[in-house]
Write a protein that holds these residues in place. Structure first.
Motif, PDB file in Angstrom:
ATOM      1  N   GLU A 239      -5.119   3.663  -1.970  1.00 46.99           N
ATOM      2  CA  GLU A 239      -5.557   2.807  -3.070  1.00 46.99           C
ATOM      3  C   GLU A 239      -4.887   3.175  -4.389  1.00 46.99           C
ATOM      4  OE1 GLU A 239      -9.789   2.630  -3.311  1.00 46.99           O
ATOM      5  OE2 GLU A 239     -10.002   1.705  -1.323  1.00 46.99           O
ATOM      6  N   GLU A 240      -4.729   4.437  -4.634  1.00 49.90           N
ATOM      7  CA  GLU A 240      -4.097   4.885  -5.877  1.00 49.90           C
ATOM      8  C   GLU A 240      -2.680   4.330  -5.992  1.00 49.90           C
ATOM      9  OE1 GLU A 240      -2.732   9.058  -8.077  1.00 49.90           O
ATOM     10  OE2 GLU A 240      -4.067   9.124  -6.336  1.00 49.90           O
ATOM     11  N   LEU A 241      -1.921   4.363  -4.902  1.00 52.45           N
ATOM     12  CA  LEU A 241      -0.549   3.864  -4.917  1.00 52.45           C
ATOM     13  C   LEU A 241      -0.517   2.351  -5.099  1.00 52.45           C
ATOM     14  CD1 LEU A 241       2.464   4.308  -4.660  1.00 52.45           C
ATOM     15  CD2 LEU A 241       2.211   4.318  -2.165  1.00 52.45           C
ATOM     16  N   VAL A 242      -1.408   1.636  -4.421  1.00 53.49           N
ATOM     17  CA  VAL A 242      -1.461   0.175  -4.572  1.00 53.49           C
ATOM     18  C   VAL A 242      -1.750  -0.196  -6.020  1.00 53.49           C
ATOM     19  CG1 VAL A 242      -2.693  -1.934  -3.939  1.00 53.49           C
ATOM     20  CG2 VAL A 242      -2.165  -0.236  -2.189  1.00 53.49           C
ATOM     21  N   LEU A 243      -2.722   0.462  -6.624  1.00 49.87           N
ATOM     22  CA  LEU A 243      -3.092   0.157  -8.000  1.00 49.87           C
ATOM     23  C   LEU A 243      -1.963   0.495  -8.974  1.00 49.87           C
ATOM     24  CD1 LEU A 243      -6.786   1.413  -7.897  1.00 49.87           C
ATOM     25  CD2 LEU A 243      -6.035  -0.966  -8.134  1.00 49.87           C
ATOM     26  N   ARG A 244      -1.268   1.580  -8.711  1.00 46.73           N
ATOM     27  CA  ARG A 244      -0.141   1.946  -9.583  1.00 46.73           C
ATOM     28  C   ARG A 244       0.977   0.916  -9.502  1.00 46.73           C
ATOM     29  NH1 ARG A 244       4.400   5.269  -8.785  1.00 46.73           N
ATOM     30  NH2 ARG A 244       3.593   6.194  -6.877  1.00 46.73           N
ATOM     31  N   CYS A 245       1.281   0.461  -8.291  1.00 48.48           N
ATOM     32  CA  CYS A 245       2.326  -0.550  -8.124  1.00 48.48           C
ATOM     33  C   CYS A 245       1.922  -1.867  -8.789  1.00 48.48           C
ATOM     34  CB  CYS A 245       2.605  -0.778  -6.645  1.00 48.48           C
ATOM     35  SG  CYS A 245       3.428   0.608  -5.830  1.00 48.48           S
ATOM     36  N   ALA A 246       0.655  -2.213  -8.659  1.00 46.52           N
ATOM     37  CA  ALA A 246       0.174  -3.439  -9.285  1.00 46.52           C
ATOM     38  C   ALA A 246       0.288  -3.357 -10.801  1.00 46.52           C
ATOM     39  CB  ALA A 246      -1.267  -3.700  -8.875  1.00 46.52           C
ATOM     40  N   GLU A 247      -0.038  -2.203 -11.352  1.00 48.37           N
ATOM     41  CA  GLU A 247       0.036  -2.006 -12.799  1.00 48.37           C
ATOM     42  C   GLU A 247       1.479  -2.046 -13.291  1.00 48.37           C
ATOM     43  OE1 GLU A 247      -1.270  -1.546 -16.594  1.00 48.37           O
ATOM     44  OE2 GLU A 247      -2.585  -1.719 -14.841  1.00 48.37           O
ATOM     45  N   GLU A 248       2.382  -1.441 -12.530  1.00 46.44           N
ATOM     46  CA  GLU A 248       3.762  -1.285 -13.003  1.00 46.44           C
ATOM     47  C   GLU A 248       4.642  -2.501 -12.737  1.00 46.44           C
ATOM     48  OE1 GLU A 248       3.818   3.603 -12.573  1.00 46.44           O
ATOM     49  OE2 GLU A 248       4.957   2.372 -11.144  1.00 46.44           O
ATOM     50  N   THR A 249       4.453  -3.205 -11.610  1.00 47.02           N
ATOM     51  CA  THR A 249       5.322  -4.354 -11.320  1.00 47.02           C
ATOM     52  C   THR A 249       4.612  -5.692 -11.473  1.00 47.02           C
ATOM     53  OG1 THR A 249       4.862  -4.409  -8.924  1.00 47.02           O
ATOM     54  CG2 THR A 249       6.634  -2.940  -9.677  1.00 47.02           C
ATOM     55  N   ARG A 250       3.272  -5.683 -11.417  1.00 43.57           N
ATOM     56  CA  ARG A 250       2.439  -6.875 -11.629  1.00 43.57           C
ATOM     57  C   ARG A 250       2.694  -8.000 -10.633  1.00 43.57           C
ATOM     58  NH1 ARG A 250       4.710  -8.096 -16.354  1.00 43.57           N
ATOM     59  NH2 ARG A 250       3.611 -10.099 -16.443  1.00 43.57           N
ATOM     60  N   ALA A 251       3.370  -7.699  -9.563  1.00 49.17           N
ATOM     61  CA  ALA A 251       3.585  -8.673  -8.488  1.00 49.17           C
ATOM     62  C   ALA A 251       3.824  -7.919  -7.190  1.00 49.17           C
ATOM     63  CB  ALA A 251       4.777  -9.577  -8.793  1.00 49.17           C
ATOM     64  N   LEU A 252       3.129  -8.336  -6.122  1.00 48.00           N
ATOM     65  CA  LEU A 252       3.276  -7.675  -4.838  1.00 48.00           C
ATOM     66  C   LEU A 252       3.518  -8.688  -3.731  1.00 48.00           C
ATOM     67  CD1 LEU A 252       1.391  -5.537  -6.501  1.00 48.00           C
ATOM     68  CD2 LEU A 252       0.877  -4.658  -4.222  1.00 48.00           C
ATOM     69  N   VAL A 253       4.383  -8.305  -2.801  1.00 45.13           N
ATOM     70  CA  VAL A 253       4.524  -9.012  -1.538  1.00 45.13           C
ATOM     71  C   VAL A 253       4.099  -8.032  -0.450  1.00 45.13           C
ATOM     72  CG1 VAL A 253       6.120 -10.046   0.125  1.00 45.13           C
ATOM     73  CG2 VAL A 253       6.395 -10.506  -2.326  1.00 45.13           C
ATOM     74  N   VAL A 254       3.154  -8.431   0.361  1.00 43.99           N
ATOM     75  CA  VAL A 254       2.694  -7.567   1.456  1.00 43.99           C
ATOM     76  C   VAL A 254       3.229  -8.142   2.765  1.00 43.99           C
ATOM     77  CG1 VAL A 254       0.741  -6.527   2.625  1.00 43.99           C
ATOM     78  CG2 VAL A 254       0.617  -6.953   0.171  1.00 43.99           C
ATOM     79  N   ALA A 255       3.972  -7.329   3.504  1.00 48.36           N
ATOM     80  CA  ALA A 255       4.636  -7.802   4.721  1.00 48.36           C
ATOM     81  C   ALA A 255       4.163  -7.007   5.931  1.00 48.36           C
ATOM     82  CB  ALA A 255       6.154  -7.677   4.569  1.00 48.36           C
ATOM     83  N   GLU A 256       3.761  -7.732   6.974  1.00 51.41           N
ATOM     84  CA  GLU A 256       3.288  -7.064   8.185  1.00 51.41           C
ATOM     85  C   GLU A 256       3.520  -7.927   9.417  1.00 51.41           C
ATOM     86  OE1 GLU A 256      -1.056  -6.627   8.253  1.00 51.41           O
ATOM     87  OE2 GLU A 256      -1.134  -8.062   6.601  1.00 51.41           O
ATOM     88  N   ASN A 257       3.689  -7.256  10.526  1.00 50.15           N
ATOM     89  CA  ASN A 257       3.900  -7.882  11.829  1.00 50.15           C
ATOM     90  C   ASN A 257       2.540  -8.057  12.504  1.00 50.15           C
ATOM     91  OD1 ASN A 257       4.905  -8.534  14.453  1.00 50.15           O
ATOM     92  ND2 ASN A 257       5.101  -6.362  14.962  1.00 50.15           N
ATOM     93  N   ALA A 258       1.676  -8.824  11.843  1.00 47.49           N
ATOM     94  CA  ALA A 258       0.300  -8.994  12.317  1.00 47.49           C
ATOM     95  C   ALA A 258      -0.271 -10.261  11.700  1.00 47.49           C
ATOM     96  CB  ALA A 258      -0.546  -7.784  11.925  1.00 47.49           C
ATOM     97  N   ASN A 259      -1.481 -10.603  12.126  1.00 45.28           N
ATOM     98  CA  ASN A 259      -2.147 -11.791  11.598  1.00 45.28           C
ATOM     99  C   ASN A 259      -2.352 -11.671  10.092  1.00 45.28           C
ATOM    100  OD1 ASN A 259      -4.328 -13.783  10.994  1.00 45.28           O
ATOM    101  ND2 ASN A 259      -4.326 -14.041  13.214  1.00 45.28           N
ATOM    102  N   ILE A 260      -2.175 -12.767   9.396  1.00 41.17           N
ATOM    103  CA  ILE A 260      -2.330 -12.783   7.938  1.00 41.17           C
ATOM    104  C   ILE A 260      -3.768 -12.491   7.520  1.00 41.17           C
ATOM    105  CG2 ILE A 260      -2.829 -15.263   7.721  1.00 41.17           C
ATOM    106  CD1 ILE A 260      -0.852 -15.220   5.287  1.00 41.17           C
ATOM    107  N   HIS A 261      -4.711 -12.687   8.425  1.00 40.49           N
ATOM    108  CA  HIS A 261      -6.120 -12.439   8.132  1.00 40.49           C
ATOM    109  C   HIS A 261      -6.541 -11.053   8.626  1.00 40.49           C
ATOM    110  CE1 HIS A 261      -6.467 -16.568   6.961  1.00 40.49           C
ATOM    111  NE2 HIS A 261      -6.177 -17.011   8.174  1.00 40.49           N
ATOM    112  N   GLY A 262      -7.051 -10.244   7.726  1.00 38.86           N
ATOM    113  CA  GLY A 262      -7.704  -9.008   8.134  1.00 38.86           C
ATOM    114  C   GLY A 262      -6.843  -7.771   8.215  1.00 38.86           C
ATOM    115  N   GLY A 263      -5.537  -7.878   7.986  1.00 35.87           N
ATOM    116  CA  GLY A 263      -4.661  -6.730   8.116  1.00 35.87           C
ATOM    117  C   GLY A 263      -4.364  -6.041   6.796  1.00 35.87           C
ATOM    118  N   LEU A 264      -3.133  -5.543   6.669  1.00 41.20           N
ATOM    119  CA  LEU A 264      -2.730  -4.830   5.455  1.00 41.20           C
ATOM    120  C   LEU A 264      -2.843  -5.724   4.224  1.00 41.20           C
ATOM    121  CD1 LEU A 264      -1.501  -2.320   4.075  1.00 41.20           C
ATOM    122  CD2 LEU A 264       0.761  -3.278   4.603  1.00 41.20           C
ATOM    123  N   GLY A 265      -2.388  -6.974   4.338  1.00 43.10           N
ATOM    124  CA  GLY A 265      -2.466  -7.889   3.206  1.00 43.10           C
ATOM    125  C   GLY A 265      -3.887  -8.082   2.723  1.00 43.10           C
ATOM    126  N   SER A 266      -4.799  -8.238   3.655  1.00 41.89           N
ATOM    127  CA  SER A 266      -6.211  -8.391   3.288  1.00 41.89           C
ATOM    128  C   SER A 266      -6.742  -7.131   2.611  1.00 41.89           C
ATOM    129  CB  SER A 266      -7.045  -8.712   4.526  1.00 41.89           C
ATOM    130  OG  SER A 266      -6.725  -9.987   5.041  1.00 41.89           O
TER     131      SER A 266
END
Length: 321
Positions: A239-266
């Protein structure tokens, strides 16, 4: 920032080789380690381990639920079980056993789910599991590792040997390029920044980590600075890393080889919606079943290419909050 060796070429060792070598080392260092397989030793080339370590290796046959129950019983007798099957059979088919006999009963078990997502290729829809991450995330105190390179796979097999609870190691069997140096160190709940950037963060797991490294190069050619992060563990999330990236770049793309619902993106969206609202766009499988194909064609069909990541990254940048 992590020192990496990614070239996009053939790996020094395939994942199945690393799994076999690592298990052999675990048997030698700890006689309580046991490995159970649901008649798929040929897929990981672990038949020789069965012959060499008959007191540590067990073929339970095609009865995955019984395999997990047996593993939980072995834990009660002082053993440290690892179990393996293809991802749909190591997650969806045995979910009740993992949840009740494993997690609820406070037993420790490590589950290797191979041929994750599109990497099931020619085995097609019945063996192509996109929903496993979402299911596993609902298990309290679970550790979910979506393997991004062979070094990581071997490291987490060793790192989680004595970890309490259910650990789910989601991995391809082959064709996974090297990203990390052989001596790389990992921690449960700690992601890794593989490439720094200021315009957008590409936050990924599994096979999509190398894809995001490719995408970052394409974005650089367009004058866009993309940070690439390997989540390492989907759960617990860094969580600390996610929040830092959000603060510093203000835009995220989350990419995963899984269903869009319930995985890393969620997981990322759940965190940011509560603590730091940020523009997040997902690259994932959007409510589809599996199908037969080679990896290249399946990536195009499901939208899991570097070009797809580039498109979503540019969209995220344009709509920063």
């Amino acid at each position: 920032m992590e020192t990496i060796r990614y070239t996009g070429g053939k790996p020094e060792k395939e994942v199945f080789q690393v799994i076999g070598e690592t298990l052999r080392g675990l048997f030698e260092s700890d006689s309580r380690v046991v490995y159970l397989d649901a008649d798929l030793m040929s897929s990981l080339k672990t038949q020789n381990l069965w012959k060499e370590y008959p007191e540590n290796v067990f073929n339970t046959g095609i009865q995955e639920a019984n395999m997990v129950g047996t593993a939980c019983g072995m834990y009660l007798n002082g053993f440290k079980p690892y179990v393996h099957s293809f991802t749909p059979f190591a997650s969806r088919r045995v979910f009740d056993q993992l949840f009740i006999s494993g997690a609820y009963a406070r037993k420790s078990i490590r589950v290797i789910g191979s041929d994750a997502g599109i990497m099931a290729t020619h085995n097609g829809g019945t063996h192509m599991c996109f929903e496993d991450v979402a299911m596993m995330r609902t298990i309290p105190d679970v550790c979910i590792v979506d393997v991004s390179d062979p070094t990581m796979c071997g490291a987490f097999l060793k790192l989680t040997k004595d970890r309490p609870g259910v650990t789910y190691i989601r991995t391809p069997r082959r064709d996974l390029p090297d990203i990390y140096m052989p001596d790389a160190c990992f921690e449960v709940g700690k992601g890794k920044v593989l490439r720094d950037g200021s315009d957008v963060t590409l936050f990924a797991c599994g096979i999509m980590v190398s894809t995001c490294l490719e995408a970052a190069e394409l974005l650089r050619a367009d004058g866009i600075s993309a940070r690439v992060v390997d989540a390492v563990t989907v759960a617990p999330l860094d969580e600390e890393l996610v929040l830092r990236c959000a603060e510093e770049t203000r835009a995220l793309v989350v990419a995963e080889n899984a269903n869009i619902h319930g995985g890393l993106g969620s997981a990322v969206c759940e965190l940011l919606s509560a603590k730091r609202p940020t523009r997040v766009i997902q690259v994932a499988v959007e409510e589809q079943f599996g199908r037969v194909g080679i990896e290249r064609d399946l990536r195009r069909y499901y939208g899991l290419t570097a070009e797809n990541v580039v498109e979503k990254a540019k969209e995220a940048i344009k709509t920063k909050i």
